[in-house]
Write a protein that holds these residues in place. Sequence first.
Motif, PDB file in Angstrom:
ATOM      1  N   VAL A   1       5.675   5.355  -0.640  1.00  0.00           N
ATOM      2  CA  VAL A   1       5.962   5.182   0.781  1.00  0.00           C
ATOM      3  C   VAL A   1       6.751   6.364   1.335  1.00  0.00           C
ATOM      4  O   VAL A   1       6.606   6.727   2.514  1.00  0.00           O
ATOM      5  N   GLY A   2       7.552   6.995   0.488  1.00  0.00           N
ATOM      6  CA  GLY A   2       8.341   8.134   0.934  1.00  0.00           C
ATOM      7  C   GLY A   2       7.512   9.324   1.377  1.00  0.00           C
ATOM      8  O   GLY A   2       8.010  10.204   2.085  1.00  0.00           O
ATOM      9  N   THR A   3       6.242   9.350   0.958  1.00  0.00           N
ATOM     10  CA  THR A   3       5.361  10.465   1.342  1.00  0.00           C
ATOM     11  C   THR A   3       4.392  10.065   2.455  1.00  0.00           C
ATOM     12  O   THR A   3       3.440  10.798   2.733  1.00  0.00           O
ATOM     13  N   ILE A   4       4.624   8.937   3.095  1.00  0.00           N
ATOM     14  CA  ILE A   4       3.655   8.381   4.031  1.00  0.00           C
ATOM     15  C   ILE A   4       3.372   9.334   5.197  1.00  0.00           C
ATOM     16  O   ILE A   4       2.238   9.411   5.706  1.00  0.00           O
ATOM     17  N   TRP A   5       4.379  10.087   5.632  1.00  0.00           N
ATOM     18  CA  TRP A   5       4.181  10.975   6.778  1.00  0.00           C
ATOM     19  C   TRP A   5       3.196  12.096   6.456  1.00  0.00           C
ATOM     20  O   TRP A   5       2.400  12.493   7.312  1.00  0.00           O
ATOM     21  N   LEU A   6       3.255  12.607   5.219  1.00  0.00           N
ATOM     22  CA  LEU A   6       2.315  13.659   4.810  1.00  0.00           C
ATOM     23  C   LEU A   6       0.882  13.168   4.890  1.00  0.00           C
ATOM     24  O   LEU A   6       0.007  13.839   5.453  1.00  0.00           O
ATOM     25  N   TRP A   7       0.642  11.974   4.359  1.00  0.00           N
ATOM     26  CA  TRP A   7      -0.725  11.451   4.337  1.00  0.00           C
ATOM     27  C   TRP A   7      -1.196  11.075   5.734  1.00  0.00           C
ATOM     28  O   TRP A   7      -2.381  11.213   6.053  1.00  0.00           O
ATOM     29  N   ALA A   8      -0.259  10.627   6.565  1.00  0.00           N
ATOM     30  CA  ALA A   8      -0.619  10.306   7.950  1.00  0.00           C
ATOM     31  C   ALA A   8      -1.069  11.562   8.698  1.00  0.00           C
ATOM     32  O   ALA A   8      -2.020  11.523   9.494  1.00  0.00           O
TER      33      ALA A   8
ATOM     34  N   ILE B   1      -2.409  14.307   7.278  1.00  0.00           N
ATOM     35  CA  ILE B   1      -3.720  14.693   6.733  1.00  0.00           C
ATOM     36  C   ILE B   1      -4.817  13.814   7.314  1.00  0.00           C
ATOM     37  O   ILE B   1      -5.893  14.296   7.697  1.00  0.00           O
ATOM     38  N   LEU B   2      -4.543  12.520   7.410  1.00  0.00           N
ATOM     39  CA  LEU B   2      -5.505  11.602   8.011  1.00  0.00           C
ATOM     40  C   LEU B   2      -5.783  11.983   9.458  1.00  0.00           C
ATOM     41  O   LEU B   2      -6.940  11.981   9.903  1.00  0.00           O
ATOM     42  N   GLY B   3      -4.737  12.332  10.196  1.00  0.00           N
ATOM     43  CA  GLY B   3      -4.914  12.714  11.590  1.00  0.00           C
ATOM     44  C   GLY B   3      -5.720  13.992  11.755  1.00  0.00           C
ATOM     45  O   GLY B   3      -6.567  14.097  12.647  1.00  0.00           O
ATOM     46  N   ILE B   4      -5.484  14.966  10.879  1.00  0.00           N
ATOM     47  CA  ILE B   4      -6.264  16.207  10.931  1.00  0.00           C
ATOM     48  C   ILE B   4      -7.746  15.905  10.725  1.00  0.00           C
ATOM     49  O   ILE B   4      -8.613  16.403  11.450  1.00  0.00           O
ATOM     50  N   GLY B   5      -8.030  15.060   9.730  1.00  0.00           N
ATOM     51  CA  GLY B   5      -9.425  14.736   9.449  1.00  0.00           C
ATOM     52  C   GLY B   5     -10.094  13.968  10.566  1.00  0.00           C
ATOM     53  O   GLY B   5     -11.200  14.323  10.998  1.00  0.00           O
TER      54      GLY B   5
ATOM     55  N   LEU C   1     -14.248   0.202   1.069  1.00  0.00           N
ATOM     56  CA  LEU C   1     -15.164   0.306   2.207  1.00  0.00           C
ATOM     57  C   LEU C   1     -14.940   1.617   2.960  1.00  0.00           C
ATOM     58  O   LEU C   1     -15.901   2.311   3.335  1.00  0.00           O
ATOM     59  N   PHE C   2     -13.695   1.971   3.178  1.00  0.00           N
ATOM     60  CA  PHE C   2     -13.368   3.214   3.874  1.00  0.00           C
ATOM     61  C   PHE C   2     -13.949   4.413   3.133  1.00  0.00           C
ATOM     62  O   PHE C   2     -14.516   5.333   3.743  1.00  0.00           O
ATOM     63  N   ALA C   3     -13.830   4.409   1.801  1.00  0.00           N
ATOM     64  CA  ALA C   3     -14.340   5.519   1.003  1.00  0.00           C
ATOM     65  C   ALA C   3     -15.854   5.647   1.118  1.00  0.00           C
ATOM     66  O   ALA C   3     -16.394   6.750   1.272  1.00  0.00           O
ATOM     67  N   VAL C   4     -16.565   4.530   1.050  1.00  0.00           N
ATOM     68  CA  VAL C   4     -18.029   4.555   1.129  1.00  0.00           C
ATOM     69  C   VAL C   4     -18.478   5.087   2.488  1.00  0.00           C
ATOM     70  O   VAL C   4     -19.380   5.937   2.587  1.00  0.00           O
ATOM     71  N   VAL C   5     -17.848   4.599   3.550  1.00  0.00           N
ATOM     72  CA  VAL C   5     -18.227   5.029   4.901  1.00  0.00           C
ATOM     73  C   VAL C   5     -17.905   6.508   5.094  1.00  0.00           C
ATOM     74  O   VAL C   5     -18.681   7.251   5.711  1.00  0.00           O
TER      75      VAL C   5
ATOM     76  N   ALA D   1     -18.116  18.126   6.904  1.00  0.00           N
ATOM     77  CA  ALA D   1     -17.748  17.662   5.562  1.00  0.00           C
ATOM     78  C   ALA D   1     -16.242  17.749   5.340  1.00  0.00           C
ATOM     79  O   ALA D   1     -15.626  16.824   4.776  1.00  0.00           O
ATOM     80  N   ALA D   2     -15.625  18.838   5.785  1.00  0.00           N
ATOM     81  CA  ALA D   2     -14.191  19.031   5.549  1.00  0.00           C
ATOM     82  C   ALA D   2     -13.353  17.993   6.286  1.00  0.00           C
ATOM     83  O   ALA D   2     -12.371  17.461   5.741  1.00  0.00           O
ATOM     84  N   THR D   3     -13.716  17.690   7.517  1.00  0.00           N
ATOM     85  CA  THR D   3     -12.933  16.722   8.282  1.00  0.00           C
ATOM     86  C   THR D   3     -13.021  15.322   7.670  1.00  0.00           C
ATOM     87  O   THR D   3     -12.020  14.596   7.621  1.00  0.00           O
ATOM     88  N   LEU D   4     -14.196  14.957   7.170  1.00  0.00           N
ATOM     89  CA  LEU D   4     -14.318  13.637   6.538  1.00  0.00           C
ATOM     90  C   LEU D   4     -13.570  13.594   5.212  1.00  0.00           C
ATOM     91  O   LEU D   4     -13.008  12.554   4.832  1.00  0.00           O
ATOM     92  N   GLY D   5     -13.547  14.722   4.498  1.00  0.00           N
ATOM     93  CA  GLY D   5     -12.775  14.778   3.258  1.00  0.00           C
ATOM     94  C   GLY D   5     -11.288  14.571   3.516  1.00  0.00           C
ATOM     95  O   GLY D   5     -10.613  13.821   2.793  1.00  0.00           O
ATOM     96  N   CYS D   6     -10.765  15.211   4.562  1.00  0.00           N
ATOM     97  CA  CYS D   6      -9.358  15.010   4.919  1.00  0.00           C
ATOM     98  C   CYS D   6      -9.080  13.559   5.308  1.00  0.00           C
ATOM     99  O   CYS D   6      -8.038  12.991   4.963  1.00  0.00           O
ATOM    100  N   SER D   7     -10.005  12.955   6.042  1.00  0.00           N
ATOM    101  CA  SER D   7      -9.828  11.552   6.452  1.00  0.00           C
ATOM    102  C   SER D   7      -9.711  10.637   5.241  1.00  0.00           C
ATOM    103  O   SER D   7      -8.830   9.761   5.192  1.00  0.00           O
ATOM    104  N   LEU D   8     -10.577  10.851   4.260  1.00  0.00           N
ATOM    105  CA  LEU D   8     -10.562  10.000   3.072  1.00  0.00           C
ATOM    106  C   LEU D   8      -9.292  10.196   2.260  1.00  0.00           C
ATOM    107  O   LEU D   8      -8.635   9.222   1.859  1.00  0.00           O
ATOM    108  N   VAL D   9      -8.916  11.450   2.036  1.00  0.00           N
ATOM    109  CA  VAL D   9      -7.698  11.726   1.265  1.00  0.00           C
ATOM    110  C   VAL D   9      -6.475  11.148   1.967  1.00  0.00           C
ATOM    111  O   VAL D   9      -5.599  10.532   1.323  1.00  0.00           O
ATOM    112  N   GLY D  10      -6.391  11.329   3.276  1.00  0.00           N
ATOM    113  CA  GLY D  10      -5.249  10.824   4.015  1.00  0.00           C
ATOM    114  C   GLY D  10      -5.144   9.317   3.996  1.00  0.00           C
ATOM    115  O   GLY D  10      -4.049   8.757   3.831  1.00  0.00           O
TER     116      GLY D  10
END
Length: 413
Positions: free
Chosen positions: A317-324, A326-330, A390-394, A299-308
Amino acid sequence: MSIDSASDTSAVAATASRPAQRVDSVPLRHPLLAVVGLVLVALNLRPALSSLAPVMGDVVRDTGMSSGQAGLLTTSPVLCLGLFGVIAPRLAQRFGAERVILIVLLMLGAGVALRGIGTFPALFAGATLAGAGIGIIGVLLPPLVKRDFPKKVSLMMGVYTMALCAGAAAAAGLTAPLERALGGQWTGALAFWSLPALLAALAWLIQLRGRHSGVGQAHAPVRGLWTNPLAWQITLFMGLQSALAYIVLGWMAPMLRDRGLDPVMAGAVVSASVMTQVLAALVSPMLATRTPSQSLAGAATLGCSLVGMIGCLYAPVGTIWLWAVILGIGQGGAFAVALTLIVLRSSDSRVAAQLSGMTQSVGYTLASAGPFAVGILHGWSGDWHASAALFAVVAVAAGVFGILAGRPRQIHG
């Protein structure tokens, strides 16, 4: 077939590492060489998928392909992962897993090299050939890990997944610079990734010499596997989280380019996200196996993927690296947990081989719909909002199946 509940962490660890049958006791003459071979093979299981997106704009421009054809190029290899993965256990039984991996590595390298021709038919044929090879090898490696490293399953699955993510990151980040270094020739940049496959085949050949393959022995099928609820929960978790991964590999760079990033920067962001997966993939299995249940990890890894992902699409756009990151961790964590569940939920390598075939063949066939749907939605709407929904639903659905698959139970033949 029965499904037993585990009562504590030691029970899970013991069942995950127990050499239950004679086929699991094939000795390793050179364990370090086996690790090197595993890593080199894993490094080649994603460049064919992640190298296209950074130069997709140039490919579309020079070939004149439609958006539907572009979507087909991102979908066909993922679909082949599923369609050809289902035959991997039978090939291993007949010829031996190691021999099959060697031959298929050469096939994978040929498919990647074929893209250097630069026409849509060659690109499609190369993507199909590479996808078939990746699908077969991906099914065969987890059972080998369970057989060859029964006491270090979580560590070796982490190493395997880490190498796989590293290969994806390298291709995502280096293909566009390679194109520039080659004078704008994207054909050479795409074909370059056949060279690591040939190197891996050479290393695997050295390991193969004189090695008896126990996995190649005939096995009775695991009865009731395809009607087992736990097997399907693992399969759907694998398939849905993979759909998210291939959406990112196939479409994140074009999404970021539409946000104003140049091709090299977009590729660098995707590469950074995938490189973050390397560390997450190494650590996640070891953390997830500290407790009997892996539900929280799923559950935690999928939550990180969605948030990222939402952050990459909508945050400044200036915060894009942070979200990238988080997405990678998830995503790195989710994939590593999914592969680890195949091994943890199997009582021996025979069950692991057939469960691996089921989860990855069905899962990747399901996952192929992800990038294809994004291409259709983008062509229909002209933006990425529908793709984000679509990404959120999946992601939510994958999280649910991750919770179910993570419960401490096991599949017996």
